[in-house]
Design a protein around this motif. Structure first.
Motif, PDB file in Angstrom:
ATOM      1  N   ARG A 120       0.843  -1.199   0.000  1.00  0.00           N
ATOM      2  CA  ARG A 120       0.000   0.000   0.000  1.00  0.00           C
ATOM      3  C   ARG A 120       0.872   1.241   0.000  1.00  0.00           C
ATOM      4  N   ARG A 121       0.331   2.300  -0.504  1.00  0.00           N
ATOM      5  CA  ARG A 121       0.958   3.600  -0.344  1.00  0.00           C
ATOM      6  C   ARG A 121       0.957   3.930   1.142  1.00  0.00           C
ATOM      7  N   VAL A 122       1.984   4.607   1.627  1.00  0.00           N
ATOM      8  CA  VAL A 122       2.082   4.988   3.036  1.00  0.00           C
ATOM      9  C   VAL A 122       2.397   6.472   3.130  1.00  0.00           C
ATOM     10  N   TYR A 123       1.691   7.136   4.023  1.00  0.00           N
ATOM     11  CA  TYR A 123       2.020   8.525   4.359  1.00  0.00           C
ATOM     12  C   TYR A 123       2.483   8.549   5.803  1.00  0.00           C
ATOM     13  N   LEU A 124       3.724   8.953   6.026  1.00  0.00           N
ATOM     14  CA  LEU A 124       4.270   9.043   7.382  1.00  0.00           C
ATOM     15  C   LEU A 124       4.525  10.502   7.723  1.00  0.00           C
ATOM     16  N   LYS A 125       4.149  10.875   8.927  1.00  0.00           N
ATOM     17  CA  LYS A 125       4.409  12.222   9.417  1.00  0.00           C
ATOM     18  C   LYS A 125       5.120  12.148  10.756  1.00  0.00           C
ATOM     19  N   GLU A 126       6.254  12.821  10.848  1.00  0.00           N
ATOM     20  CA  GLU A 126       7.029  12.845  12.093  1.00  0.00           C
ATOM     21  C   GLU A 126       6.584  13.992  12.987  1.00  0.00           C
ATOM     22  N   PHE A 127       6.391  13.672  14.254  1.00  0.00           N
ATOM     23  CA  PHE A 127       6.119  14.682  15.267  1.00  0.00           C
ATOM     24  C   PHE A 127       7.113  14.565  16.423  1.00  0.00           C
ATOM     25  N   CYS A 128       8.056  13.632  16.298  1.00  0.00           N
ATOM     26  CA  CYS A 128       9.059  13.394  17.345  1.00  0.00           C
ATOM     27  C   CYS A 128      10.045  14.556  17.408  1.00  0.00           C
ATOM     28  N   VAL A 129      10.616  14.747  18.596  1.00  0.00           N
ATOM     29  CA  VAL A 129      11.530  15.859  18.845  1.00  0.00           C
ATOM     30  C   VAL A 129      12.737  15.346  19.623  1.00  0.00           C
ATOM     31  N   VAL A 130      13.933  15.682  19.156  1.00  0.00           N
ATOM     32  CA  VAL A 130      15.147  15.300  19.874  1.00  0.00           C
ATOM     33  C   VAL A 130      15.117  15.895  21.284  1.00  0.00           C
ATOM     34  N   GLY A 131      15.385  15.071  22.269  1.00  0.00           N
ATOM     35  CA  GLY A 131      15.393  15.525  23.655  1.00  0.00           C
ATOM     36  C   GLY A 131      14.048  15.460  24.351  1.00  0.00           C
ATOM     37  N   ALA A 132      13.013  14.989  23.663  1.00  0.00           N
ATOM     38  CA  ALA A 132      11.669  14.962  24.242  1.00  0.00           C
ATOM     39  C   ALA A 132      11.577  13.970  25.395  1.00  0.00           C
ATOM     40  N   LYS A 133      10.759  14.314  26.372  1.00  0.00           N
ATOM     41  CA  LYS A 133      10.414  13.435  27.479  1.00  0.00           C
ATOM     42  C   LYS A 133       8.927  13.097  27.378  1.00  0.00           C
ATOM     43  N   SER A 134       8.481  12.190  28.214  1.00  0.00           N
ATOM     44  CA  SER A 134       7.075  11.803  28.179  1.00  0.00           C
ATOM     45  C   SER A 134       6.150  12.991  28.411  1.00  0.00           C
ATOM     46  N   SER A 135       6.627  13.965  29.162  1.00  0.00           N
ATOM     47  CA  SER A 135       5.821  15.164  29.418  1.00  0.00           C
ATOM     48  C   SER A 135       5.605  15.990  28.159  1.00  0.00           C
ATOM     49  N   ASP A 136       6.366  15.722  27.104  1.00  0.00           N
ATOM     50  CA  ASP A 136       6.213  16.447  25.839  1.00  0.00           C
ATOM     51  C   ASP A 136       5.255  15.747  24.878  1.00  0.00           C
ATOM     52  N   LEU A 137       4.755  14.579  25.262  1.00  0.00           N
ATOM     53  CA  LEU A 137       3.907  13.815  24.349  1.00  0.00           C
ATOM     54  C   LEU A 137       2.585  14.512  24.057  1.00  0.00           C
ATOM     55  N   ALA A 138       2.040  15.216  25.026  1.00  0.00           N
ATOM     56  CA  ALA A 138       0.730  15.845  24.821  1.00  0.00           C
ATOM     57  C   ALA A 138       0.754  16.779  23.621  1.00  0.00           C
ATOM     58  N   ALA A 139       1.809  17.587  23.514  1.00  0.00           N
ATOM     59  CA  ALA A 139       1.908  18.518  22.390  1.00  0.00           C
ATOM     60  C   ALA A 139       2.072  17.761  21.076  1.00  0.00           C
ATOM     61  N   GLN A 140       2.820  16.661  21.096  1.00  0.00           N
ATOM     62  CA  GLN A 140       2.991  15.871  19.882  1.00  0.00           C
ATOM     63  C   GLN A 140       1.675  15.227  19.455  1.00  0.00           C
ATOM     64  N   VAL A 141       0.907  14.743  20.419  1.00  0.00           N
ATOM     65  CA  VAL A 141      -0.398  14.157  20.108  1.00  0.00           C
ATOM     66  C   VAL A 141      -1.331  15.216  19.527  1.00  0.00           C
ATOM     67  N   ASP A 142      -1.283  16.429  20.084  1.00  0.00           N
ATOM     68  CA  ASP A 142      -2.092  17.526  19.548  1.00  0.00           C
ATOM     69  C   ASP A 142      -1.839  17.715  18.056  1.00  0.00           C
ATOM     70  N   ARG A 143      -0.579  17.627  17.667  1.00  0.00           N
ATOM     71  CA  ARG A 143      -0.211  17.840  16.269  1.00  0.00           C
ATOM     72  C   ARG A 143      -0.508  16.624  15.405  1.00  0.00           C
ATOM     73  N   ALA A 144      -0.511  15.438  16.011  1.00  0.00           N
ATOM     74  CA  ALA A 144      -0.705  14.209  15.238  1.00  0.00           C
ATOM     75  C   ALA A 144      -2.180  13.923  14.940  1.00  0.00           C
ATOM     76  N   LEU A 145      -3.056  14.238  15.856  1.00  0.00           N
ATOM     77  CA  LEU A 145      -4.466  13.880  15.694  1.00  0.00           C
ATOM     78  C   LEU A 145      -5.098  14.408  14.405  1.00  0.00           C
TER      79      LEU A 145
END
Length: 350
Positions: free
Chosen positions: A103-128
């Motif tokens: 299948r065709r795949v579309y991947l989008k990165e939201f990961c950030v170098v140095g991120a901790k679990s406390s930074d996941l909320a902002a990444q989820v906001d951008r991913a949804l």
């Protein structure tokens, strides 16, 4: 106090101390601090330039609609140290999913170098907004190096997974790797890092299963195998994985992402007892997963019930490895006439 004695006490504090390392005596804390400074000096400063962004379209010529994958987490997800986008975990995972799912795949990165679990909320906001079919999360290493309490780390991860599952995304979490094999970290800090990271990995597993996601243990991917060949699987700073290390990481994750997308061969759907697979209570399975390479855990039911006397039921699997698929560079659009996807989502996805 000998280093061995200090290591035992520090590791015990990491494993059992409710307050982290703050309750340790000044002498032990001083040993830990000195070793941390030495490790940072050996590793050296972080690169100014970010890793190549693997966001884009993969699987040219394959049918649609595209499988949408969001990649969240820290430097291990971003591919810190990779010079070419084809070498990053994102490109390796997306290329393999396109190959095996056809299948065709579309991947989008939201990961950030140095991120901790406390930074996941902002990444989820951008991913949804891209409405991912699957989300891969690699997080936890920086929680350990910053001595974040596992209870805090797990709470942030649980919240992120819950939001993604509620949005109908399949979630695969690569649990915290074994940091006790990182060469610049000397004893007794090495023993602390190992104990703390393994404890966090087990706690992440229990939390993710509880929210409806699945986990893949990375302890042995970045553990004994890396320790046996540090020059090959660790990068120049001896802290982050090398290109070969990222390939090994992707190789462990891809079979579980395919399973989450229901893209596995019929013969692999059932549990295979001769491969050590089976159904276990989640706590027992989490402990096994920490010590077994590439173990996947996913929630299941027995007699129509998700929970038994000893907690949630999980399927413990050792997925069959797939052939190596070289990473490809992503395309910026689905086809020659399609608009370029924005962060809000791949506009051309059907």
């Amino acid at each position: 106090m000998s280093k061995a004695s200090a290591a035992r006490k520090l590791a015990a504090a990491a494993l059992y101390g409710g307050g982290g390392l703050s309750a340790l005596g000044a002498g032990l804390y001083g040993v830990l601090t000195a070793e941390a400074k030495l490790a940072r000096k050996t590793i050296g400063p972080a690169r100014d330039e970010p890793p190549p962004d693997a966001s884009g379209w993969y699987g040219r010529g394959r049918p649609g609609p595209a499988i949408k994958i969001a990649l969240l987490g820290d430097s291990s997800a971003a591919g810190y140290g990779a010079d070419r986008v084809e070498e990053t975990p994102g490109a390796l995972i997306a290329s393999a999913i396109a190959e095996f799912a056809d299948r065709r795949v579309y991947l989008k990165e939201f990961c950030v170098v140095g991120a901790k679990s406390s930074d996941l909320a902002a990444q989820v906001d951008r991913a949804l907004p891209i409405e991912p079919d699957a989300t891969v999360i690699l997080i936890g290493g920086n929680d350990v190096t910053h001595t974040m309490r596992p209870s805090q780390s797990v709470r942030y991860l649980s919240e992120g997974v819950r939001r993604l599952i509620s949005a109908d995304a399949q979630v695969v979490v690569g649990t915290c790797p074994d940091l006790g094999t990182v060469q610049p970290i000397a004893p007794p800090l090495r023993q602390v890092a190992r104990a703390w990271s393994r404890r966090l990995a087990a706690a992440q597993t229990i939390a993710v299963i509880g929210e409806g996601g699945r986990t893949v243990s990375l302890g042995d991917v970045l553990g004994p195998e890396f320790a046996a060949a540090p020059a090959l699987l660790f990068g120049p700073d001896q802290f982050h994985p090398s290109v070969e290390g990222y390939r090994a990481l992707a190789g462990v994750l891809v079979p579980s992402v395919l399973a989450a997308l229901q893209r596995v061969p019929a013969e692999e759907i059932g549990l295979e007892a001769f491969r050590g697979e089976g159904v276990l209570p989640v706590t027992r399975a989490a402990i096994r997963a920490v010590n077994e390479p590439g173990t996947e855990l996913d929630g299941t039911e027995i007699g129509g019930r998700r929970t038994g006397v000893r907690g949630l039921w999980v399927e413990l699997r050792h997925r069959r490895s797939r052939k190596d698929v070289p990473g490809e560079a992503p395309e910026s659009q689905e086809n020659a006439t399609a608009p370029v996807p924005t962060e809000g989502g791949p506009e051309a996805v059907g």
